[in-house]
Scaffold this active site. Sequence first.
Site, PDB file in Angstrom:
ATOM      1  CB  SER A 281      -0.850   0.016   1.269  1.00 46.04           C
ATOM      2  OG  SER A 281      -0.064   0.414   2.380  1.00 46.04           O
ATOM      3  CG  ASP A 282       1.940   5.775  -0.913  1.00 48.01           C
ATOM      4  OD1 ASP A 282       2.860   5.705  -0.079  1.00 48.01           O
ATOM      5  OD2 ASP A 282       1.941   6.630  -1.824  1.00 48.01           O
ATOM      6  CD1 TRP A 283       1.977   7.393   5.897  1.00 47.87           C
ATOM      7  CD2 TRP A 283       4.165   6.955   5.640  1.00 47.87           C
ATOM      8  NE1 TRP A 283       2.611   7.718   7.064  1.00 47.87           N
ATOM      9  CE2 TRP A 283       3.959   7.470   6.935  1.00 47.87           C
ATOM     10  CE3 TRP A 283       5.471   6.617   5.260  1.00 47.87           C
ATOM     11  CZ2 TRP A 283       4.997   7.655   7.841  1.00 47.87           C
ATOM     12  CZ3 TRP A 283       6.503   6.810   6.159  1.00 47.87           C
ATOM     13  CH2 TRP A 283       6.263   7.311   7.442  1.00 47.87           C
ATOM     14  CG  ASN A 284      -2.218   5.859   7.482  1.00 45.50           C
ATOM     15  OD1 ASN A 284      -2.352   4.781   8.052  1.00 45.50           O
ATOM     16  ND2 ASN A 284      -2.752   6.984   7.936  1.00 45.50           N
TER      17      ASN A 284
END
Length: 735
Positions: A281-284
Amino acid sequence: MKHVLLIFSAIYLLSCTSPSKDPIDEKVEILMKQMTLEEKVGQLIQYPSHEVNTGPTVKNTNEAEDIRNGYVGSLLNVTGNESTRQLQKIAVEESRLKIPLLFGFDVIHGYKTIFPIPLAEASSWDLEAMEKSARIAAIEASSDGIGWTFAPMVDVARDARWGRVMEGAGEDSYYGSLVAKARIKGFQGESLNGKNSIAACAKHFAAYGAAESGRDYNTVDISENVLREIYLRPFKASVEAGVATFMNSFNEISGVPSSGSIFLNQQILRGEWGFKGFIVSDWNSVTEMISHGFAADPIEAAIKGITAGCDMDMCSKTYRKHLVELVKSKKVNEKLVDESVRRILRIKFMLGLFDDPYKYCNNDSTVILSAPHRQHAREMAAKSCVLLKNEVKALPLSKELKKITLIGPFVEEKISPLGNWAALGSGVNTVSLIEGIKSKLGENAIISYAKGTDFNGTDNSGFKQAIEIAKTSDAIVLALGEPGWWSGENKSRTNIHMPAGHEQLIKELRKLKKTIILVLYSGRPLILTEIEPLVDAILLVWQPGTEGGNAIADVLFNDYNPSGRLSITFPYHAGQVPIYYNYKNTGRPLTDEKCEWCTKYIDAPNKPLYPFGYGLSYTQFDYSGLQLSSEVMGMKDTLKVFINIKNSGVNAGTETVQLYIRDITGSLTRPMKELKNFTQVYLKPGEEKKLSLDINVKDIEYWSYGNEYKAEPGKFEVFVGRNSIDNQKASFELK
Ligand code: BGC
């Protein structure tokens, strides 16, 4: 919705292939059999370190304890042999199954030797050179604990307001695909288990560059046709190049955030393209599906993420907190988790981490910032410079020059030229512009310098001194533009001019009626329309990296003849954005600026200031004799396109010869021009060469009516020239 997810999970799992005989798959299966559910979920978790922060703060965790318990599969932003070794030791010596950690970091344009920002490198049109930059970055990173880079960013970017244009290869998906392949090859080397190969990551999947209004993280709403034709192509090319991992984008497309998109991750990436690596995923971004309004709470976010095939959860801890319970309560099928774990373990095996978990802590780190690495950074920065204007042959400057005036906040600066996402690059190792010029001209030259204004262009108290020293100068070199920290993530701008004080300074200096050379720093296309007539030459140096000062001096003083060509359009006016060369004709095309019922602006030209592919040289290249091998092309043929190029100037130089086509009529409308090939040729003064470029049927295919990539019979135009506007034309028919 729950039903759809369950049905999908069932279909997807049924379609999963039975265990193959691949030795790595066998090893993965042996390990999987020993893993508890908690340990499996652990492999899907990526923790951030707090050494370097590249996103919103995540609360501290007991990472050592979690690693010991097998609850962590990867960390990001931990760097250096000591830190990575310490954590790896816990994983492989103190945890039950001794599964090594994978350390990821944003090695985007160099590790400690910093190359020009990716958009700048893309201006070189030199694929081998870009591959070499990525190779060097991998060599340096892999000698300092890092086994995985979150690069290349392969997002097509047509909107200069979006700060992340600096991270990619520009606006064209054909060129972007080639650059993506070159960079992946550079990072991953010949094989993933090579000594200094690191896993690459194609990001951000998908269409992140199409954020509405150029505002970072914003909604994306595009047709499937544009998605497939423009935005997905470099991602598909990344799979073809064997990229190990993908990263989801922050944005939604047509109502579905990428980290929860079954369509993108499962149907297209894994189903149609056969991607075997893993998706992070991307950050968060898994938890952010709640803010998107796509998941009611973290539990639903975890269900949607894992069902969509987002394998690793970067930072959000949503998987960590909920997946075990979700599997136990049968809300998530354990087989889905298993598939994700398999994909991650596979890459760890392929990298050789099970054979030597300290692989990336054992390499020779004396290579960092080595002379050959710096030399390549210098060559790359010179190749990335784009000469936008050179009236009255203001450039090149003579090395005999006795007195030179340097003005601007960039003259002595060492951090800004590293640009955003400069990994562990440090100003201490940067060659500033003034240092580069001093070492070029030697002791005897008189160099006067005034800062003039600050980076933001708000403190104009230095104007007076700048004007004073400019009065007595033989040549004025102005180093102005956009600071390195004005582009990158979350750096969208509505006003894409140079800082106001910089433009003002140019206006004041123009009054002296002296030759002015603008060395322009930037991380995006800027609006130069007003200041362009006020200077005699513009050398766009982007954010040039560690060796920027030396490289710019090489170009200014003719040790390197500028060969850079824009891979992104420079608008005439910000109101034209998004503006790109491969636009469609419309039913009312612009025939001339006076035409009344045509597609046009009434207060600005339709054309950009500088088109895609544009860039000048210290020499002149003449094009003649465009010829095709045939006027008819069969569905299995390769068409040859011939052109003569002559260097009719006085300097040797490299020309980038660009080939575009126009598919005149299709089952769906086609762009006015599409880049389909290019080549670079080095010619001495007076030298002439006949070049041949191919057009293959594969190149002509597009996402046509009927939802498939297909070449359709009909008439085509071919354009060959020095940029996307200035070119010669021929035609053929595909039968
Ligand atoms: C960026 C990614 C980056 C990640 C880790 C995110 O904010 O969008 O491109 O790889 O942070 O640093």
